[in-house]
Design a protein around this motif. Structure first.
Motif, PDB file in Angstrom:
ATOM      1  N   ARG A   1      73.786 -44.866 -15.375  1.00 13.78           N
ATOM      2  CA  ARG A   1      73.451 -45.580 -14.139  1.00 13.78           C
ATOM      3  C   ARG A   1      73.404 -47.086 -14.358  1.00 13.78           C
ATOM      4  O   ARG A   1      72.551 -47.792 -13.835  1.00 13.78           O
ATOM      5  N   ARG A   2      74.342 -47.556 -15.129  1.00 14.21           N
ATOM      6  CA  ARG A   2      74.493 -48.989 -15.353  1.00 14.21           C
ATOM      7  C   ARG A   2      75.610 -49.535 -14.462  1.00 14.21           C
ATOM      8  O   ARG A   2      76.469 -48.771 -14.016  1.00 14.21           O
ATOM      9  N   PRO A   3      75.622 -50.855 -14.211  1.00 16.61           N
ATOM     10  CA  PRO A   3      76.698 -51.446 -13.413  1.00 16.61           C
ATOM     11  C   PRO A   3      78.066 -51.162 -14.026  1.00 16.61           C
ATOM     12  O   PRO A   3      78.237 -51.262 -15.245  1.00 16.61           O
ATOM     13  N   VAL A   4      79.025 -50.798 -13.194  1.00 18.39           N
ATOM     14  CA  VAL A   4      80.352 -50.421 -13.696  1.00 18.39           C
ATOM     15  C   VAL A   4      81.422 -51.438 -13.318  1.00 18.39           C
ATOM     16  O   VAL A   4      82.599 -51.216 -13.577  1.00 18.39           O
ATOM     17  N   ARG A   5      81.012 -52.569 -12.724  1.00 15.45           N
ATOM     18  CA  ARG A   5      82.016 -53.544 -12.265  1.00 15.45           C
ATOM     19  C   ARG A   5      82.908 -54.015 -13.397  1.00 15.45           C
ATOM     20  O   ARG A   5      84.141 -54.028 -13.274  1.00 15.45           O
ATOM     21  N   HIS A   6      82.322 -54.386 -14.530  1.00 13.71           N
ATOM     22  CA  HIS A   6      83.114 -54.891 -15.648  1.00 13.71           C
ATOM     23  C   HIS A   6      83.965 -53.787 -16.260  1.00 13.71           C
ATOM     24  O   HIS A   6      85.109 -54.017 -16.658  1.00 13.71           O
TER      25      HIS A   6
END
Length: 240
Positions: A79-84
């Motif tokens: 559940r971490r940001p996946v944008r990168h």
């Protein structure tokens, strides 16, 4: 008298909070995804370079794309940001598809080279027409969509100079990669497979070395320069 003093005190607190810029560490972490984002975005390229040296093109393509997908899946699971991760997967997938179709490992790096040329030209053109791209990007990513910097001549000059700096550095690093790419292609046409393979390896190394290090340095310079001008133009607080 007590109730009459509160309206006068409130405006002094509000603007200071609104004008507070994120710290350099916060801005760097947001743009780069932290050290983890830096490492994760580089891993698929490293896997491609090493696998292509030790094996063949197709295993290298499969391995790099698989690793990129696994990194994105791990971020989702945590559940971490996946944008990168998504941006990295998109870039890897395009390069891998082109290399797979042409059968040339060097074409894995072609989309990045073309993107870099386009981005560098856009930066320089935006500075030439006095619409510095770095300023508008800053507005979106840091200033919450505000374009007030356009009303400050010092900030306009600062963003224009920064945009030129970004454009020159971007064109220089992509120019170096393009030169290696063309050299690999030339050796291939001459039938010198060993030299062509060496150039392909050099291209992968250049992609890593000329990727994030210049980007991080440019970000640091940009944040420092803008924060310096912003502090100097901010009025001193009124005496209580």
């Amino acid at each position: 008298m007590t109730t009459g003093q509160h309206p006068a005190a409130q405006p002094e607190i509000g603007p200071v909070d609104e004008e507070r810029l994120p710290s350099i560490a916060e801005q760097m972490a947001d743009q780069l995804g932290g050290w983890r984002g830096l490492v994760e975005s580089s891993i698929p390229v490293v896997v491609f370079v090493i696998t292509n040296i030790l094996g063949d093109l197709r295993p290298a393509v499969i391995a790099s794309v698989t690793v990129a997908v696994l990194i994105g899946g791990l971020r989702l699971a945590q559940r971490r940001p996946v944008r990168h991760a998504v941006n990295g997967l998109f870039g890897i997938a395009i390069g891998a598809a082109i290399a797979w179709r042409t059968g040339d490992a060097r074409d894995f790096y072609l989309p990045g080279i073309l993107y870099g040329i386009g981005y560098g030209l856009a930066l320089l053109i935006s500075a030439a027409i006095r619409q510095p791209l770095v300023g508008w990007i800053w507005s979106v990513l840091v200033a919450r969509g505000s374009s007030e910097w356009r009303d400050d001549p010092r900030l306009v000059r600062t963003f224009t100079r920064l945009t030129v700096l970004w454009g020159v550095v971007w064109m220089a690093k992509v120019g170096a990669q393009a030169a290696i790419y063309l050299a690999a292609r030339r050796f291939d046409q001459l039938g010198d497979e060993a030299a062509a393979a060496d150039m392909e390896t050099a291209l992968g190394i250049a992609r890593l070395v000329l990727g994030y290090p210049p980007y991080v340095l440019l970000l640091l310079i940009t944040v420092w320069a803008v924060r310096r001008v912003t502090r100097e133009r901010r009025p001193d607080p009124l005496p209580s």
